[in-house]
Structure formats: C-alpha cells, structure tokens
Motif scaffolding. Structure first.
Motif, short mmCIF file in Angstrom:
data_model
loop_
_atom_site.label_atom_id
_atom_site.label_comp_id
_atom_site.label_asym_id
_atom_site.label_seq_id
_atom_site.Cartn_x
_atom_site.Cartn_y
_atom_site.Cartn_z
N VAL A 271 0.83 -1.21 0.00
CA VAL A 271 0.00 0.00 0.00
C VAL A 271 0.86 1.25 0.00
CG1 VAL A 271 -1.52 1.37 1.46
CG2 VAL A 271 -2.06 -1.02 1.02
N TRP B 130 -9.86 -4.07 1.87
CA TRP B 130 -9.97 -2.63 2.14
C TRP B 130 -8.63 -1.92 2.00
CZ3 TRP B 130 -14.39 -0.45 1.67
CH2 TRP B 130 -15.56 -1.17 1.98
N ALA B 131 -7.54 -2.66 2.13
CA ALA B 131 -6.22 -2.05 1.91
C ALA B 131 -6.06 -1.60 0.46
CB ALA B 131 -5.11 -3.04 2.27
N GLN B 132 -6.79 -2.23 -0.47
CA GLN B 132 -6.71 -1.81 -1.87
C GLN B 132 -7.22 -0.38 -2.06
OE1 GLN B 132 -5.10 -4.03 -3.90
NE2 GLN B 132 -5.02 -5.25 -2.03
N VAL C 76 -6.99 1.93 0.27
CA VAL C 76 -5.91 2.77 0.80
C VAL C 76 -4.81 2.91 -0.24
CG1 VAL C 76 -4.27 3.06 2.69
CG2 VAL C 76 -6.47 1.96 3.13
N ALA D 265 -5.89 5.45 -2.64
CA ALA D 265 -5.80 6.79 -2.05
C ALA D 265 -4.35 7.28 -2.00
CB ALA D 265 -6.41 6.78 -0.64
N VAL D 266 -3.43 6.40 -1.62
CA VAL D 266 -2.01 6.78 -1.58
C VAL D 266 -1.54 7.17 -2.98
CG1 VAL D 266 0.33 5.89 -1.23
CG2 VAL D 266 -1.45 5.39 0.45
#
Length: 587
Positions: A207, A515-517, A519, A522-523
C-alpha cells in the motif's frame, strides 16, 4: 495436439523465468554499491527476486492451461479434456505453486536473514590470520537465524491448530463453490494460514511503497532532475569556486606580514572556505566526468545519444501516466463492485459471484487470453510495472521503522544489508501483488480466463449442451452459477482457488487485504497529485556525499555504520572488515 499446446505453454514460462533472472541481475547490479559488493549477497538476492517474479508470473500459465481444456466459442470442453486430464493439469499447477510459495516464504524468513548475518560475520583480518574458519562463520550466522527458524515453525503450528469459522449461516456457504474452498486438510490449511499472514503483511507494505512508486514512476520520467553535467551546474560550480578562492586570497593578503597571524574570526572563516573549496573541487570533477571529459569516443557518443532520445523519455512518461490512471480506474471499479455486490461481504473477504460493473482492463486480458501468449506479454509488462514501482517507492521512502530511516536504497550506493532488506520487502510485496492482480486488477481473467459455458437446455441427459446454433446462450464462467453445465465445463485457476481459500477460511485476512486496496488507491492519488505540482530539485548535498564516498573509503554507509555498531555490541567484538577491500573475494 493437446500435449504440444501444454508443452508450449510451459516452454514460454521457462523463457520468461530466464528473462526474469536477467531483470533481477540488472536490478541488483545497478543498485548495489560496487565497493561493498558481496558474491553471496548478490547471488541470493538475484535468486530471491527471480523466484518472487516467477511466482507472480505463473498466473497467466495457470489461466492458459485451465482455459486450454475448453472451447470458448462453443462453451464446451474439448474432447481430450476428460476430468482425469483436467485433474492432472491442476495437480501439476498446484505442485508448482506450492513449491514457489514455500520457496518464497523460506527465502523471506530464513535464507535472507541467514545471508544478512553471514555477511555481518565476515572479518577480513581474522580470515587472513586464520582465526575465522567457514565453520565458525556458519555457526555465527546460524545462531542468529534460529529465531527466524522458530518463527517459521510457530507459523505452521498455529496454522495447524487455528480454527476456521464454522458458522456460515447467511453467507451463502451452502453453495458448492464455497464448500470446495473450506480446507479440511491440516497441512494445506497450515500453508494457507502462513501465506495468508505473509500476504497481509506484504499488503501493508504494498500500500505504501507500491502505491507511492506507481504514482512517482511516470512523473519521474517527465520531471526528472537534470544530470550533474548540466551546463548550469558546471557554470555555477566554477563561479562559486572562483569566488571562494578570491575570498581566501583576500583573507591571506589582509593579514600578510602580521606577527600574530590570522585573527580567530578570520581563521574560522578561512577554514570554512578551505572545506568548501574541497567540496566544490569534487563537484567540479564529477560534473566534468558526467559531461564526458577524458572518456572514450564511444562513451561520449552514448551520452549524446541519451540526449537525443530524451524526448522519447518524456513521451514514455506521458504514456505511462495514462496507463497508471487506467489501472487505477479499473481497480476502483472492481473495488466498488465487490463492496456493493459481493454475495457474502466480510464473511469471505468480499468474493464476487458475478462481475456487474465493467472493468476495462479485465476485459482486455480476457480477450487477449484467447490468443496465447498475447495476454502473457501484457501481464508481464504489468507485473514489471508494479515491480519497478515498488523499487521506486522503496528508493524514495527508504527502509524505515516508523519515522526513522534505517537504510537508503540508491543506484550504485546500496549496501549489502540494505539490498537484503529490500529483497525481503519485495518478496512480501510480490505476495500482495498476487492478490491485487487476481482480485482487483483482472478478477475474471485470473479466475477463469476466457472460459465460457453453454446455458442451453439439454436435449438428452448426460450430454453437453450445444450452443452451435444458439451463440447468445454462451455465458462467461463465474464463481457462482446455478447451471449444472457450468460445473462440468468451467475450471477455476489454481491461484484464484488458493486466494479464495485464504479469504474464506480466514476472513480477517480477506477483509484487511480488500480494504487495503482502497488505501492503495488513495495513496496513489495523493502522491500523484502532489508530484504534479512539486518541482524536483537537484540534491547537491547528496552529490557531495557521493563524491566523498568515491574518494574516501569508509567502513559502511551512514546507516550501515549504525547497524554495524549495533552488531558489534551484540557480538561483543569490533569488526576489522574494510568494505573497500571486501569485493567479491570476501566470500
């Protein structure tokens, strides 16, 4: 004919692995410091990077092999594709996958830490005096690796005993697709848990580093800082050097003939000017070397060629921006589709039964998979883009613990310790890329490829449906379908089955990874927008540091010195190694 097709697919994979070894070797040799080069570290790093890339790039082979059993135009299995033949193909793929996954885990948790300690145990003076043997060095490295070996044992033991959720009510677990994913074999469940945990840890690294690197890579091609051979830097350095020397002459002339010598204030200023002069001379020398002075005709021609093709670099950066935005949009569409339309939501890590929101990148892969190896070439380029982005992210952010920078990854200035650390991170990131490719980037392609089935009523019991005259009844295969014909035709890829098994049996991993996808997206967006408005600057201080490293031989780079001191505190003895003389002969 079937054997020839299967053999050709594996031959293509072998060629790709050979190319991956070349990519890994180029990466290692470009980034490692020549003065601190170690043969063992180099070999292990190249092997590890090749293994991690080979694991990710097995997916198109997986898809091609399972898709070769069906005819997508008719939605039927081919005559040779009996269930026994299909099971043999799946077994071969499973053996290769589990071998590569286990190899990646052992490299990450045992081999690379052992290599790190092996390098730290090297003592050139002790070897020359005969007081350090290979056996002593092996034992010194092994005793510090025992903790990592115990960690591997604990992971597998936890995988053996950790319970999987048994309450499946309300999560559509009565479907055959989910029943097949529930792991009852303890050995397989142990491997599933261990790799699921490593994949989740890798996702957290992915991420930050890959998300930032994917945004920075194309922008860096467009807005890269000028080289030190730029006329502006050369002229500025010469001007500063002339001004510096004039000021020195003024101070010396002002106090010429004075019995007491220079006053304290002038002495301090003169000392500072002398130090600055050395720095400017080094910078001037680097600028002259970069401009091609004292180089052969071929080197000067190469530099001129680079200058000529610089506009192509700009165009490539612009195209890469479009590609990364296209990938970002495709991943976002799949993420929204899963979050909205998953049949079991968080109970199974947001597995999607049917794709309901069009994903353009997924469609491209499904269509290209009909003509192997077009999809393989596209997939390889995509994976190498993610790999290069991860490297750029690690080089930009650095290897950190919270806000503390431990190691710096830079071309030609990466210490062996930093290279090994970066390789461990890349292995974990590769596991996360596996998940991202199969679940977010191209889910339909990764699960079934171009496989289809005939959704037409049977004429006679026991035969395959015939859609020759009813092409509108041909449907793409999906995870969940109520048509019995699909179960007899559609074969999911091994990697998709494995990843689905992780998210179904250990839903916590699935929820975090999914859900890390978002993030990650967003990064990427934040870094991309920031990089568009931030002008890169030439780091003159870093250039001066590089010049000092070229002229002066140190024990380790700045971060390496800190780790070296810590290592000496642990071992209770001072290291006599001089990295400047510890090239490949230190092994």
């Amino acid at each position: 004919m079937a054997l020839i097709q299967i053999a050709l697919i594996w031959v293509v994979y072998g060629v790709v692995v050979a190319l991956l070894a070349l990519v890994a070797a180029i990466f290692v040799y470009v980034y490692q410091s020549p003065r601190e080069r170690s043969a063992t570290v180099t070999i292990v790093s190249i092997f590890a990077i090749t293994a991690l890339l080979a694991t990710v790039l097995l997916l198109p082979v997986d898809v091609a092999l399972v898709s070769s059993t069906t005819c997508s135009k008719l939605g039927q299995r081919k005559e040779w594709a009996t269930q026994q033949k299909v099971d043999e193909i799946l077994l071969t793929l499973k053996i290769v996958y589990y071998t590569l996954f286990s190899l990646d885990a052992l490299l990450c948790l045992v081999v690379l830490p052992f290599t790190y300690f092996w390098y730290e145990e090297y003592d050139e003076v002790a070897i020359e005096e005969g007081t350090q043997t290979i056996g002593k060095r092996l034992w010194g490295a092994f005793k510090y690796t025992i903790a990592f070996i115990l960690l591997v044992v604990v992971l597998f033991l936890v995988g053996f005993i950790v319970p999987v959720a048994r309450d499946r009510s309300g999560g559509h677990y009565d479907l055959d697709f989910f029943k097949n994913l529930l792991t009852e074999n303890h050995s397989e469940r142990s491997l599933t848990f261990s790799l699921g945990l490593l994949m989740t840890i890798g996702t957290l690294i992915y991420v930050l580093y890959t998300g930032a690197g994917l945004a920075l890579l194309p922008v860096a091609l467009i807005k890269s800082a000028p080289a030190i051979s730029a006329p502006t830097l050369t002229a500025t350095t010469a001007s500063e050097l002339e001004r510096n020397r004039e000021r020195q002459h003024q101070l010396e002339g002002r106090n010429l003939g004075s019995d007491g010598g220079l006053p304290a204030k002038d002495r301090r200023e003169l000392d500072a000017l002398v130090r600055e002069e050395r720095t400017l001379v080094r910078r001037e020398r680097l600028a002259a070397e970069a401009s091609g002075e004292n180089y052969s005709f071929l080197m000067k021609a190469w530099m001129k060629t680079e200058a000529v093709f610089r506009p192509i670099k700009l165009i490539g950066g612009l195209l890469l921006i479009l590609v990364t935005i296209f990938i970002w949009v495709s991943m976002l569409l799949t993420g929204i589709d899963k979050a909205k339309n998953s049949i079991c939501k968080s109970h199974c890590g947001y597995i999607l039964g049917h794709i309901q929101i069009f994903n353009p990148l997924n469609w491209i892969f499904v269509q290209s998979a009909k003509v192997f190896p077009i999809d393989y070439v596209l997939f390889m380029l995509l994976v190498l883009l993610f790999f290069a982005s991860s490297v750029v992210g690690i080089a930009t952010v650095g290897i950190r613990f919270l806000w503390l920078k431990i190691f710096t990854i830079r071309k030609g200035h990466t210490s062996p310790q930093a290279l090994l650390m970066a390789t461990v991170m890349l292995i974990l990131i590769a596991l996360a890329i596996n998940y991202s490719m199969a679940m977010m980037v191209a889910p339909q392609y990764s699960h079934y490829g171009p496989q289809t089935f005939c959704d037409h009523p049977l004429r006679h019991p026991g035969e395959q449906p015939n859609c020759t005259d009813h092409p509108n009844h041909i449907r793409p295969c999906s995870e969940v379908t109520d048509n019995p014909a699909a179960k007899n035709v559609c074969t999911p890829s091994v990697i998709s089955t494995f990843l689905d098994r992780v998210t179904v049996n250990f839903s916590f991993f699935g929820v975090v990874d999914f859900w890390a996808q978002f993030v990650f997206l967003a990064v990427f967006l934040i870094v991309f927008i920031t990089s568009l408005f931030r002008t890169p600057k030439l780091d003159e201080y870093q250039l001066d540091q590089d010049a000092e490293e070229d002229e002066e031989e140190g024990l380790l780079a700045s971060t390496g010195r800190r780790f070296g001191a810590t290592w000496q505190d642990i071992t209770g003895r001072a290291s006599k190694r001089t990295p400047a003389h510890g090239d490949d002969d230190d092994e």
